[in-house]
Design an enzyme around this catalytic site. Sequence first.
Site, PDB file in Angstrom:
ATOM      1  CE  LYS A 130      -3.034  -2.355   3.213  1.00 11.79           C
ATOM      2  NZ  LYS A 130      -3.479  -2.342   4.621  1.00 11.79           N
ATOM      3  N   GLY A 131       2.081   1.138   0.485  1.00  7.36           N
ATOM      4  CA  GLY A 131       2.906   2.304   0.779  1.00  7.36           C
ATOM      5  C   GLY A 131       3.133   3.277  -0.359  1.00  7.36           C
ATOM      6  CG  ASP A 166      14.676  -1.047   5.019  1.00 13.79           C
ATOM      7  OD1 ASP A 166      15.469  -0.218   5.470  1.00 13.79           O
ATOM      8  OD2 ASP A 166      14.195  -1.958   5.711  1.00 13.79           O
ATOM      9  CE  LYS A 195      14.545   2.933   5.954  1.00 12.25           C
ATOM     10  NZ  LYS A 195      13.975   2.573   7.274  1.00 12.25           N
ATOM     11  CG  PHE A 230      10.543   2.915  11.008  1.00 10.63           C
ATOM     12  CD1 PHE A 230      10.774   1.783  10.241  1.00 10.63           C
ATOM     13  CD2 PHE A 230       9.229   3.312  11.232  1.00 10.63           C
ATOM     14  CE1 PHE A 230       9.717   1.066   9.701  1.00 10.63           C
ATOM     15  CE2 PHE A 230       8.168   2.597  10.696  1.00 10.63           C
ATOM     16  CZ  PHE A 230       8.414   1.468   9.939  1.00 10.63           C
ATOM     17  NE  ARG A 248      -0.498   1.678   4.941  1.00  5.75           N
ATOM     18  CZ  ARG A 248       0.572   0.963   4.613  1.00  5.75           C
ATOM     19  NH1 ARG A 248       1.547   1.518   3.941  1.00  5.75           N
ATOM     20  NH2 ARG A 248       0.682  -0.294   4.970  1.00  5.75           N
TER      21      ARG A 248
END
Length: 176
Positions: free
Chosen positions: A44-45, A103, A131, A153, A166
């Site tokens: 979903k991000g 990440d 990252k 984070f 979100r």
Amino acid sequence: MFIPQEVEKILFTEQEIKQRVKEMGAQLTEDYKGRNPLFLCVLKGAAPFFTDLIREMEIEVQIEFIRASSYIGTESTGDVRLSITEFPDIKGRDVVVVEDIVDTARTMSLLKKYLLDMSPASVKVASFLDKPSRRVVEDFRADYVGYSIEDHFVVGYGLDCDQRFRNLPYIGIFKT
Ligand code: IMP
């Protein structure tokens, strides 16, 4: 402005994000001129970044969605799950995978392998954040990156902690 107590500091404001997405859209427009690419949103991000980015594209594009997950809380589980239903035929297509953050790069390397097996013309990754210090798949590089960040984070602009935050219009550092 809504700043939940779990947000320690704003890393990128709504205006900064908008400007950066505009620049990325201009670059992608230039690179994909005349190629009718398929933009693939990793749910979903990536949803907010994706919807902003495609509207910065000044060429014809098609869109599709895929779902991937690997995080519980602020920890990567290393167990990447892809859920794919009615996947479009990407044979011979130029695919741009749109991701919120790279990440460990486990998700993107797995997805890229999966897509390359379907004989597309090309597969590139556009990630709003990166990252690099967290890499497990050492040789993985996103082709388009909004910002490279330190090992924080982060939440907001699609990024969550256990499905929360979100909807924040900015990207903030989460208090751990
Ligand atoms: P990777 O497979 O470790 O590269 O994980 C990528 C996915 O982990 C991203 O699509 C996010 O859903 C999640 N993730 C990684 N870092 C963060 C973060 O700082 N905040 C929120 N989600 C993150």
